[in-house]
Design a protein around this motif. Structure first.
Motif, mmCIF file in Angstrom:
data_model
loop_
_atom_site.group_PDB
_atom_site.id
_atom_site.type_symbol
_atom_site.label_atom_id
_atom_site.label_comp_id
_atom_site.label_asym_id
_atom_site.label_seq_id
_atom_site.Cartn_x
_atom_site.Cartn_y
_atom_site.Cartn_z
ATOM 1 N N VAL A 159 1.198 11.722 -14.950
ATOM 2 C CA VAL A 159 2.130 12.310 -15.682
ATOM 3 C C VAL A 159 3.098 10.905 -15.814
ATOM 4 O O VAL A 159 4.002 10.172 -14.950
ATOM 5 N N ILE A 160 2.990 9.766 -16.952
ATOM 6 C CA ILE A 160 3.384 8.384 -16.688
ATOM 7 C C ILE A 160 4.623 8.143 -18.011
ATOM 8 O O ILE A 160 4.854 7.820 -18.848
ATOM 9 N N SER A 161 5.983 8.156 -16.828
ATOM 10 C CA SER A 161 7.240 7.723 -17.626
ATOM 11 C C SER A 161 7.461 6.130 -17.803
ATOM 12 O O SER A 161 6.514 5.411 -17.121
ATOM 13 N N GLN A 162 7.720 6.165 -18.687
ATOM 14 C CA GLN A 162 8.410 4.369 -19.026
ATOM 15 C C GLN A 162 8.718 3.739 -17.444
ATOM 16 O O GLN A 162 8.238 2.487 -17.703
ATOM 17 N N GLU A 163 9.152 4.010 -16.889
ATOM 18 C CA GLU A 163 9.844 4.221 -15.289
ATOM 19 C C GLU A 163 8.551 3.286 -14.356
ATOM 20 O O GLU A 163 8.455 2.427 -14.012
ATOM 21 N N ALA A 164 8.525 3.982 -14.528
ATOM 22 C CA ALA A 164 7.086 4.343 -13.989
ATOM 23 C C ALA A 164 5.776 3.486 -14.362
ATOM 24 O O ALA A 164 5.524 2.401 -13.460
ATOM 25 N N SER A 165 5.178 2.974 -15.264
ATOM 26 C CA SER A 165 4.640 1.978 -16.628
ATOM 27 C C SER A 165 5.158 0.510 -15.783
ATOM 28 O O SER A 165 4.633 -0.462 -15.166
ATOM 29 N N MET A 166 6.716 0.248 -15.583
ATOM 30 C CA MET A 166 7.511 -0.696 -15.189
ATOM 31 C C MET A 166 7.025 -0.783 -14.076
ATOM 32 O O MET A 166 6.452 -2.251 -13.355
ATOM 33 N N GLU A 167 6.802 0.164 -13.224
ATOM 34 C CA GLU A 167 7.087 0.076 -11.502
ATOM 35 C C GLU A 167 5.512 -0.291 -11.469
ATOM 36 O O GLU A 167 5.339 -1.219 -10.395
ATOM 37 N N ILE A 168 4.470 0.800 -11.858
ATOM 38 C CA ILE A 168 3.088 -0.248 -11.625
ATOM 39 C C ILE A 168 2.896 -1.411 -12.673
ATOM 40 O O ILE A 168 1.844 -1.628 -11.237
ATOM 41 N N ASP A 169 4.082 -1.427 -13.446
ATOM 42 C CA ASP A 169 3.343 -3.907 -13.490
ATOM 43 C C ASP A 169 4.018 -3.955 -12.290
ATOM 44 O O ASP A 169 2.903 -5.408 -12.152
ATOM 45 N N LEU A 170 4.834 -4.209 -12.347
ATOM 46 C CA LEU A 170 5.691 -4.648 -11.171
ATOM 47 C C LEU A 170 4.274 -4.644 -10.653
ATOM 48 O O LEU A 170 4.568 -5.705 -9.319
ATOM 49 N N LEU A 171 4.280 -3.986 -9.467
ATOM 50 C CA LEU A 171 3.258 -3.719 -8.141
ATOM 51 C C LEU A 171 1.737 -4.247 -8.672
ATOM 52 O O LEU A 171 1.613 -5.190 -7.527
ATOM 53 N N GLU A 172 0.930 -4.227 -9.565
ATOM 54 C CA GLU A 172 0.062 -4.866 -10.185
ATOM 55 C C GLU A 172 0.099 -6.306 -9.496
ATOM 56 O O GLU A 172 -0.789 -6.922 -9.687
ATOM 57 N N LEU A 173 1.364 -7.095 -10.302
ATOM 58 C CA LEU A 173 2.128 -8.218 -10.137
ATOM 59 C C LEU A 173 2.079 -8.672 -9.043
ATOM 60 O O LEU A 173 1.355 -9.770 -8.336
ATOM 61 N N GLU A 174 2.412 -8.133 -7.892
ATOM 62 C CA GLU A 174 2.361 -8.709 -6.731
ATOM 63 C C GLU A 174 1.921 -8.643 -5.634
ATOM 64 O O GLU A 174 1.301 -9.692 -4.784
ATOM 65 N N VAL A 199 0.677 -1.546 0.173
ATOM 66 C CA VAL A 199 -0.188 -0.346 -0.351
ATOM 67 C C VAL A 199 0.619 0.711 0.128
ATOM 68 O O VAL A 199 0.651 1.927 -0.801
ATOM 69 N N LEU A 200 2.317 1.279 0.832
ATOM 70 C CA LEU A 200 2.916 2.168 0.795
ATOM 71 C C LEU A 200 3.333 2.808 -0.240
ATOM 72 O O LEU A 200 3.732 3.753 -1.645
ATOM 73 N N ARG A 201 3.282 1.938 -1.256
ATOM 74 C CA ARG A 201 4.540 1.336 -2.750
ATOM 75 C C ARG A 201 3.562 2.172 -4.114
ATOM 76 O O ARG A 201 3.675 3.061 -4.584
ATOM 77 N N LEU A 202 2.231 1.717 -3.670
ATOM 78 C CA LEU A 202 0.682 1.905 -4.045
ATOM 79 C C LEU A 202 1.044 4.159 -4.418
ATOM 80 O O LEU A 202 0.872 4.591 -5.730
ATOM 81 N N CYS A 203 1.368 4.373 -2.679
ATOM 82 C CA CYS A 203 0.885 5.753 -2.871
ATOM 83 C C CYS A 203 2.696 6.423 -3.290
ATOM 84 O O CYS A 203 1.896 7.645 -3.865
ATOM 85 N N VAL A 204 3.337 6.049 -2.926
ATOM 86 C CA VAL A 204 4.671 6.403 -3.467
ATOM 87 C C VAL A 204 4.263 6.330 -4.805
ATOM 88 O O VAL A 204 5.312 7.295 -6.060
ATOM 89 N N ILE A 205 3.724 5.207 -5.843
ATOM 90 C CA ILE A 205 4.135 5.757 -7.290
ATOM 91 C C ILE A 205 3.244 6.795 -7.255
ATOM 92 O O ILE A 205 3.780 7.323 -8.489
ATOM 93 N N CYS A 206 1.946 7.030 -7.239
ATOM 94 C CA CYS A 206 0.422 7.999 -7.572
ATOM 95 C C CYS A 206 1.219 9.604 -7.017
ATOM 96 O O CYS A 206 1.534 10.038 -7.640
ATOM 97 N N ASN A 207 2.663 9.345 -6.355
ATOM 98 C CA ASN A 207 2.749 10.549 -5.805
ATOM 99 C C ASN A 207 3.810 10.990 -7.005
ATOM 100 O O ASN A 207 3.986 12.483 -7.396
ATOM 101 N N LYS A 208 4.918 10.124 -7.532
ATOM 102 C CA LYS A 208 6.093 10.175 -8.528
ATOM 103 C C LYS A 208 4.334 10.322 -9.699
ATOM 104 O O LYS A 208 5.239 10.877 -10.633
ATOM 105 N N THR A 209 3.700 9.806 -9.990
ATOM 106 C CA THR A 209 2.938 10.368 -11.671
ATOM 107 C C THR A 209 1.638 10.861 -10.772
ATOM 108 O O THR A 209 1.159 11.241 -12.162
ATOM 109 N N TYR A 210 1.938 12.044 -10.296
ATOM 110 C CA TYR A 210 0.845 13.106 -10.229
ATOM 111 C C TYR A 210 -0.176 12.716 -10.008
ATOM 112 O O TYR A 210 -1.327 13.043 -10.822
ATOM 113 N N PHE A 211 -0.535 11.009 -9.930
ATOM 114 C CA PHE A 211 -1.794 10.026 -9.929
ATOM 115 C C PHE A 211 -2.297 10.292 -11.075
ATOM 116 O O PHE A 211 -3.634 10.361 -11.587
ATOM 117 N N GLY A 212 -1.144 9.430 -11.847
ATOM 118 C CA GLY A 212 -1.441 8.890 -12.807
ATOM 119 C C GLY A 212 -1.340 10.340 -14.093
ATOM 120 O O GLY A 212 -1.406 10.029 -15.442
#
Length: 549
Positions: A397-412, A382-395
């Motif tokens: 601005v999604i960079s390629q790196e952020a997209s990979m982090e989102i996919d990995l978090l969804e998988l986990e 849940v903490l990682r979800l919040c951090v990714i949301c903050n990095k991408t301004y809640f969806g």
């Protein structure tokens, strides 16, 4: 020391139980080997239960000499005097107490608590003592997970926060009329304000008592805020922990605990995000002072400086508030630099290097986070979800790196699971509460970042299909938690995330039942306001955000 003062101190520093008894036993016999529910659904509460169960408004099993609930918590079990039989069960038939009298006791403290100002060596006025009793006996188990230690259950608030209030100079004697309140009164005033606000939210059928609690709530909250502002204005360095000063951590911990209790007060009165944000910003300044001092002392030739357990607990409590507030508002974290999060993630290793190792656990045991009452390994996701949301301004601005982090978090999150729980009712309930958090986190992630699929594929998957699956998982888990009467200390955020996505009449009806159970169990006004927000969402109307914690 009168017995009520002894009760508060005993609850703050519990000792192992001295009377062996089967927790699952009943008045009519033993049920060894069969786990007992804390409260059986559908049974009426006894009018002759022990004083502790009646104060908490819980079903008392009426065992003698100590009921199962008091034995589990290592409390002194006290029954009211009976005029007939030798046991409460024998006197049940002789009780003719009218229902109005039962309702009038909902907010009234026991008679002994009302007389403590005449006997207590602490010289705490009766109203404060009664509110501290309410916090100790009722609230502490509702806002955290009481960790089971053998035959007793220790709430972290009673282990870490209550002793700070009872041992501070402000607890020894009340200020005279016109005398400026000392900063040490701050925690006592904050606890009293929170307890009074909870009584107002949980009260029913007793307008006079609710009105008294409402006035006490405003009075103690005003005094607490004035005391805090006065301390900061007269001594701006009051929250600055000097690197070489080892004697001020206790005082700063009192201030930090007081501010976080005031956050609970705001939640109990409706969850106003502006006031909560102000309190959390002030708490973060104190935490930064602690961290500055910690890292400065790490490089000194003296022995390494170790923060106390109570201070680390307050750090984790702040982090929970910060994350849930950020996800609720879709706003930036206060700890946006992740300084506190990085510190907490590595501090356990520092303890191990210093020779402090955690207690051994049995294979298969579930490690529970006492702050939120969940399996400990779901909160980092849940903490990682919040951090990714903050990095991408809640969806946005999604960079390629952020997209990979989102996919990995969804998988986990999809693959996360717990071992099948044993027959312990509390463990089963916590297992399903963690599944509810898992479903809510996946719904939040899919809904926030659904646009990334459209940018990568000409035939993107339909997010609504996945969300419908997780809604059913979440509602099933919530139903089981309610049926088992499990811990609901931090369930409002996942409940509302799941509720806002419900489309069918049956699902929405179930949400209303669950929210009513949560409101009656927790006694917090933000639950009712959260349901209002959900109802507005169902109608397609804008709603006012509240703190979902």
């Amino acid at each position: 020391m009168d017995r009520d003062a002894q009760f508060l101190l005993q609850r703050s520093t519990p000792e192992p139980a001295s009377t062996p008894a089967a927790v699952g036993s009943t008045p009519g016999g033993s049920t060894a080997g069969v786990p007992a529910l804390k409260r059986r659904i559908g049974l009426k509460r006894s009018r002759l239960g022990c004083l502790q169960c009646r104060q908490r408004r819980k079903k008392c099993q009426l065992q003698m000499p100590s009921c199962a609930s008091c034995l589990q918590r290592n409390w002194a079990c006290t029954y009211p005097s009976t005029s007939g039989g030798s046991t409460p069960m024998a006197a049940r038939a002789e009780s003719v107490e009218p229902p109005a009298a039962v309702e009038s006791r909902a907010l009234a403290p026991p008679a002994d608590v009302r007389r403590v100002h005449e006997l207590s060596p602490f010289a705490i006025e009766a109203s404060k003592k009664a509110l501290l009793y309410h916090f100790t006996a009722t609230i502490s188990d509702l806002i955290s997970f009481p960790a089971r230690q053998g035959a007793r259950c220790d709430s972290p608030f009673l282990e870490y926060v209550m002793p700070l209030a009872l041992t501070s100079p402000g607890a020894q004697a009340d200020a005279q009329p016109g005398e400026r309140k000392h900063v040490s009164d701050l925690l006592m005033l904050s606890l009293c304000a929170f307890a009074a606000a909870h009584q107002v939210g949980a009260g029913s059928g007793n307008p006079a008592a609710i009105e008294d609690a409402s006035q006490a709530q405003l009075r103690y909250h005003t005094d607490a805020v004035k005391t805090l502002l006065s301390a900061l204005n007269e001594n701006p360095d009051a929250v600055a922990l000097q690197p070489r000063d080892t004697g001020t951590e206790e005082g700063q911990t009192v201030v930090l605990a007081s501010i976080l209790v005031l956050v609970y007060y705001e939640i109990a009165t409706g969850g106003d995000l502006v006031s909560i944000g102000v309190h959390l910003s002030g708490a973060y300044n104190i935490i930064n002072s602690f961290l500055d001092s910690f890292f400065a002392r790490m490089h000194s030739p003296a022995a390494p400086y170790m923060l106390s357990k109570k201070t680390v607990f307050l750090f984790k409590l702040f982090q929970y508030f910060d994350v849930i507030s950020s996800l609720s508002q879709r706003a930036a974290l206060i700890d946006h630099s992740m300084r506190l999060s990085n510190f907490l993630s590595t501090y356990s290793k520092l303890f191990e290097q210093a020779g402090v190792t955690p207690a051994p656990r049995r294979p298969g045991d579930v490690v529970i986070d006492p702050v939120i009452g969940l399996a400990k390994d779901i909160w980092p996701l849940v903490l990682r979800l919040c951090v990714i949301c903050n990095k991408t301004y809640f969806g946005q601005v999604i960079s390629q790196e952020a997209s990979m982090e989102i996919d990995l978090l969804e998988l986990e999150l999809r693959e996360w699971t717990l071992a099948e729980p044993d027959s312990d009712v509390e463990v089963i309930s916590l297992h399903w509460a963690a599944k509810v958090y898992q479903a809510a986190a996946l719904i939040y992630l899919i809904r926030t970042f659904s646009s990334r699929h459209a940018a990568r594929s000409t035939n993107p998957p339909n997010p609504d299909e996945d969300i419908r699956v997780f809604i059913q998982i979440g509602l099933d888990g919530l139903s089981r938690v309610c049926t088992l009467d499990g811990n609901m200390a931090a369930l409002l955020w996942p409940v509302l995330i799941i509720a806002q996505e419900c489309k069918t009449v049956m699902d929405r009806a179930l949400v209303r039942v669950i929210m009513d159970k949560l409101r009656r169990r927790q006694g917090m006004a933000n639950v009712s306001k959260g349901l209002e927000l959900v109802e507005h969402t169902w109608r397609g109307l804008p709603g006012q955000f509240v703190m979902f914690g």
